[in-house]
Design a protein around this motif. Structure first.
Motif, PDB file in Angstrom:
ATOM      1  N   LYS A 198      -3.587  -0.252  -1.917  1.00 23.00           N
ATOM      2  CA  LYS A 198      -2.712  -1.353  -2.320  1.00 23.00           C
ATOM      3  C   LYS A 198      -2.645  -2.406  -1.206  1.00 23.00           C
ATOM      4  O   LYS A 198      -2.811  -3.602  -1.451  1.00 23.00           O
ATOM      5  N   ALA A 199      -2.424  -1.942   0.023  1.00 20.16           N
ATOM      6  CA  ALA A 199      -2.341  -2.868   1.168  1.00 20.16           C
ATOM      7  C   ALA A 199      -3.650  -3.644   1.326  1.00 20.16           C
ATOM      8  O   ALA A 199      -3.658  -4.852   1.563  1.00 20.16           O
ATOM      9  N   LEU A 200      -4.761  -2.932   1.162  1.00 21.32           N
ATOM     10  CA  LEU A 200      -6.076  -3.565   1.311  1.00 21.32           C
ATOM     11  C   LEU A 200      -6.307  -4.622   0.231  1.00 21.32           C
ATOM     12  O   LEU A 200      -6.807  -5.719   0.506  1.00 21.32           O
ATOM     13  N   ASP A 201      -5.916  -4.300  -1.012  1.00 18.37           N
ATOM     14  CA  ASP A 201      -6.073  -5.273  -2.108  1.00 18.37           C
ATOM     15  C   ASP A 201      -5.316  -6.563  -1.791  1.00 18.37           C
ATOM     16  O   ASP A 201      -5.839  -7.665  -1.968  1.00 18.37           O
ATOM     17  N   TYR A 202      -4.082  -6.422  -1.330  1.00 18.52           N
ATOM     18  CA  TYR A 202      -3.291  -7.619  -1.022  1.00 18.52           C
ATOM     19  C   TYR A 202      -3.891  -8.380   0.165  1.00 18.52           C
ATOM     20  O   TYR A 202      -3.873  -9.603   0.203  1.00 18.52           O
ATOM     21  N   TRP A 203      -4.419  -7.654   1.151  1.00 24.11           N
ATOM     22  CA  TRP A 203      -5.038  -8.307   2.315  1.00 24.11           C
ATOM     23  C   TRP A 203      -6.268  -9.112   1.867  1.00 24.11           C
ATOM     24  O   TRP A 203      -6.438 -10.271   2.253  1.00 24.11           O
ATOM     25  N   ILE A 204      -7.101  -8.484   1.037  1.00 25.43           N
ATOM     26  CA  ILE A 204      -8.318  -9.166   0.557  1.00 25.43           C
ATOM     27  C   ILE A 204      -7.928 -10.369  -0.306  1.00 25.43           C
ATOM     28  O   ILE A 204      -8.515 -11.447  -0.201  1.00 25.43           O
ATOM     29  N   PHE A 205      -6.906 -10.199  -1.132  1.00 28.94           N
ATOM     30  CA  PHE A 205      -6.414 -11.308  -1.967  1.00 28.94           C
ATOM     31  C   PHE A 205      -5.985 -12.470  -1.074  1.00 28.94           C
ATOM     32  O   PHE A 205      -6.353 -13.623  -1.303  1.00 28.94           O
ATOM     33  N   SER A 206      -5.222 -12.175  -0.013  1.00 28.64           N
ATOM     34  CA  SER A 206      -4.761 -13.200   0.921  1.00 28.64           C
ATOM     35  C   SER A 206      -5.956 -13.909   1.554  1.00 28.64           C
ATOM     36  O   SER A 206      -6.029 -15.136   1.598  1.00 28.64           O
ATOM     37  N   GLU A 232     -10.116  -9.643 -10.318  1.00 25.26           N
ATOM     38  CA  GLU A 232     -10.103  -8.173 -10.389  1.00 25.26           C
ATOM     39  C   GLU A 232      -8.820  -7.616  -9.733  1.00 25.26           C
ATOM     40  O   GLU A 232      -8.156  -6.747 -10.299  1.00 25.26           O
ATOM     41  N   ILE A 233      -8.464  -8.166  -8.556  1.00 24.23           N
ATOM     42  CA  ILE A 233      -7.255  -7.694  -7.842  1.00 24.23           C
ATOM     43  C   ILE A 233      -6.005  -8.050  -8.650  1.00 24.23           C
ATOM     44  O   ILE A 233      -5.090  -7.242  -8.783  1.00 24.23           O
ATOM     45  N   MET A 234      -5.984  -9.274  -9.211  1.00 22.17           N
ATOM     46  CA  MET A 234      -4.813  -9.693  -9.997  1.00 22.17           C
ATOM     47  C   MET A 234      -4.639  -8.781 -11.218  1.00 22.17           C
ATOM     48  O   MET A 234      -3.531  -8.368 -11.548  1.00 22.17           O
ATOM     49  N   GLU A 235      -5.737  -8.461 -11.852  1.00 25.96           N
ATOM     50  CA  GLU A 235      -5.713  -7.606 -13.046  1.00 25.96           C
ATOM     51  C   GLU A 235      -5.204  -6.202 -12.685  1.00 25.96           C
ATOM     52  O   GLU A 235      -4.373  -5.621 -13.381  1.00 25.96           O
ATOM     53  N   LYS A 236      -5.692  -5.701 -11.547  1.00 21.98           N
ATOM     54  CA  LYS A 236      -5.371  -4.342 -11.129  1.00 21.98           C
ATOM     55  C   LYS A 236      -3.919  -4.221 -10.646  1.00 21.98           C
ATOM     56  O   LYS A 236      -3.239  -3.231 -10.898  1.00 21.98           O
ATOM     57  N   ARG A 237      -3.435  -5.247  -9.954  1.00 22.06           N
ATOM     58  CA  ARG A 237      -2.138  -5.155  -9.283  1.00 22.06           C
ATOM     59  C   ARG A 237      -0.995  -5.815 -10.043  1.00 22.06           C
ATOM     60  O   ARG A 237       0.158  -5.660  -9.665  1.00 22.06           O
ATOM     61  N   LYS A 238      -1.327  -6.595 -11.083  1.00 24.74           N
ATOM     62  CA  LYS A 238      -0.269  -7.408 -11.701  1.00 24.74           C
ATOM     63  C   LYS A 238       0.834  -6.554 -12.323  1.00 24.74           C
ATOM     64  O   LYS A 238       0.606  -5.401 -12.704  1.00 24.74           O
ATOM     65  N   GLY A 239       2.026  -7.172 -12.427  1.00 28.04           N
ATOM     66  CA  GLY A 239       3.145  -6.503 -13.083  1.00 28.04           C
ATOM     67  C   GLY A 239       2.885  -6.560 -14.577  1.00 28.04           C
ATOM     68  O   GLY A 239       2.010  -5.892 -15.103  1.00 28.04           O
ATOM     69  N   SER A 240       3.621  -7.451 -15.255  1.00 29.85           N
ATOM     70  CA  SER A 240       3.404  -7.601 -16.696  1.00 29.85           C
ATOM     71  C   SER A 240       2.642  -8.900 -16.911  1.00 29.85           C
ATOM     72  O   SER A 240       2.610  -9.761 -16.037  1.00 29.85           O
ATOM     73  N   GLU A 265       7.225 -17.967 -15.931  1.00 30.77           N
ATOM     74  CA  GLU A 265       8.043 -17.881 -14.702  1.00 30.77           C
ATOM     75  C   GLU A 265       8.094 -16.458 -14.130  1.00 30.77           C
ATOM     76  O   GLU A 265       8.716 -16.218 -13.114  1.00 30.77           O
ATOM     77  N   ASP A 266       7.423 -15.500 -14.780  1.00 33.30           N
ATOM     78  CA  ASP A 266       7.385 -14.128 -14.245  1.00 33.30           C
ATOM     79  C   ASP A 266       6.460 -14.054 -13.032  1.00 33.30           C
ATOM     80  O   ASP A 266       5.442 -14.751 -12.970  1.00 33.30           O
ATOM     81  N   TYR A 267       6.825 -13.172 -12.088  1.00 36.48           N
ATOM     82  CA  TYR A 267       5.974 -12.966 -10.912  1.00 36.48           C
ATOM     83  C   TYR A 267       4.674 -12.279 -11.324  1.00 36.48           C
ATOM     84  O   TYR A 267       4.677 -11.403 -12.185  1.00 36.48           O
ATOM     85  N   ILE A 268       3.575 -12.670 -10.688  1.00 32.41           N
ATOM     86  CA  ILE A 268       2.277 -12.055 -10.994  1.00 32.41           C
ATOM     87  C   ILE A 268       2.254 -10.612 -10.499  1.00 32.41           C
ATOM     88  O   ILE A 268       1.843  -9.708 -11.207  1.00 32.41           O
ATOM     89  N   PHE A 269       2.692 -10.418  -9.257  1.00 28.48           N
ATOM     90  CA  PHE A 269       2.637  -9.076  -8.666  1.00 28.48           C
ATOM     91  C   PHE A 269       4.020  -8.416  -8.701  1.00 28.48           C
ATOM     92  O   PHE A 269       5.034  -9.103  -8.539  1.00 28.48           O
ATOM     93  N   PRO A 270       4.074  -7.091  -8.854  1.00 33.28           N
ATOM     94  CA  PRO A 270       5.369  -6.413  -8.957  1.00 33.28           C
ATOM     95  C   PRO A 270       6.020  -6.178  -7.590  1.00 33.28           C
ATOM     96  O   PRO A 270       6.338  -5.055  -7.228  1.00 33.28           O
ATOM     97  N   ILE A 271       6.201  -7.254  -6.843  1.00 32.47           N
ATOM     98  CA  ILE A 271       6.816  -7.147  -5.507  1.00 32.47           C
ATOM     99  C   ILE A 271       8.291  -7.535  -5.618  1.00 32.47           C
ATOM    100  O   ILE A 271       9.164  -6.865  -5.088  1.00 32.47           O
ATOM    101  N   LEU A 272       8.556  -8.612  -6.330  1.00 37.42           N
ATOM    102  CA  LEU A 272       9.931  -9.090  -6.543  1.00 37.42           C
ATOM    103  C   LEU A 272      10.325  -8.861  -8.003  1.00 37.42           C
ATOM    104  O   LEU A 272       9.459  -8.664  -8.853  1.00 37.42           O
TER     105      LEU A 272
END
Length: 269
Positions: free
Chosen positions: A133-141, A193-201, A206-213
């Protein structure tokens, strides 16, 4: 009141303003800076903030084991307080001590990686879920122009415009709202690919893409959640960096520097 020279009051007013603007972590830094300054000199007045006082404070802080970076952070907040006092007519600009006294800044440590190290990171397949998970977000960044992790957390579906992610950096949002252009990142296959794998709903615009907030959080809850997200990510990244034998500590911050360095490498070729 205009004649109020109390550094404590000036800090308190500034902290209130910062919280109102949603700059919670900055306001916390100012609070800490205020505590240490008033420990050094009780009932400090702004007119007592002179070059000599600043030098003595710096020496005391270093003697107490504070790093130059920390001392610099505390003193930059005091410089802002002094500027506000000048703006409000509490003290005359001729008394400004920060022209003669230079706030200490640390020598920059190396924050960027070479291409071979980057390849190692981009091809790494961690076994632990938390590391993946950490790696996916790092690569996304890294792939999104070195996007700040706070901005990753704040990304909503409406920031996706066709084949691009468009966003303003939250760090500069308050200062460059006028006429600033959004950063446009083309959505590559790996980003998608990362967005698809990590996204919330899939969710609403106005919904957040990632389930962080989560929706409905206030500014303080948002700041807390983001700092937890960054702290947990850094912990996992550190383990990945160690496993890969990288020459520097792998952090969320390194993604930004790597992007800038790679960009410059391509420019100079």
């Amino acid at each position: 009141a205009i004649e109020n020279e109390s550094v404590e009051d000036l800090y308190d007013n500034c902290i209130k303003d910062l919280r109102r603007l949603g700059q919670i972590s900055t306001s916390d830094n100012y609070k800490t800076a205020k505590v240490f300054l008033l420990k050094f000199k009780k009932h400090l007045k702004i007119s007592q903030v002179t070059v000599d006082l600043l030098k003595a404070y710096e020496m005391q802080m270093v003697a107490d084991g504070k790093s130059i970076t920390t001392v610099g952070i505390y003193l930059r907040s005091l410089r802002r307080i002094f500027n506000l006092a000048i703006e409000e007519g509490i003290i005359d600009a001729s008394k400004y001590p920060f022209r003669k006294y230079k706030i200490p800044s640390p020598r920059k440590s190396k924050r960027s990686l070479k291409k071979d190290d980057l390849k190692k990171i981009l091809n790494h397949k961690p076994k632990l879920v938390s590391e993946q998970k950490a790696l996916d977000y790092w690569i996304f960044s890294f792939l999104c122009n070195g996007m700040n992790f706070k901005d990753i957390a704040l990304l909503t579906n409406k920031k996706i415009n066709g084949d691009f992610i468009e966003f303003y950096r939250s760090k500069t949002e308050n200062t460059t709202r006028d006429g600033a252009l959004p950063i446009k990142v083309p959505i590559s296959d790996r980003i998608a690919e990362i967005m698809e794998k990590r996204k919330g709903s899939k969710g609403k615009p106005e919904d957040y893409i990632f389930p962080i907030l989560e929706k409905g959080m206030d500014l303080i809850q948002i700041e807390k959640r983001i700092s937890t997200f960054i702290r947990n990510t850094n912990k996992a990244l550190n383990d990945i960096g160690t496993a890969l034998g990288l020459p520097l500590k792998l952090t969320t911050y390194v993604a930004r520097h790597c992007f800038a360095t790679i960009q410059n490498t391509f420019k100079t070729k």
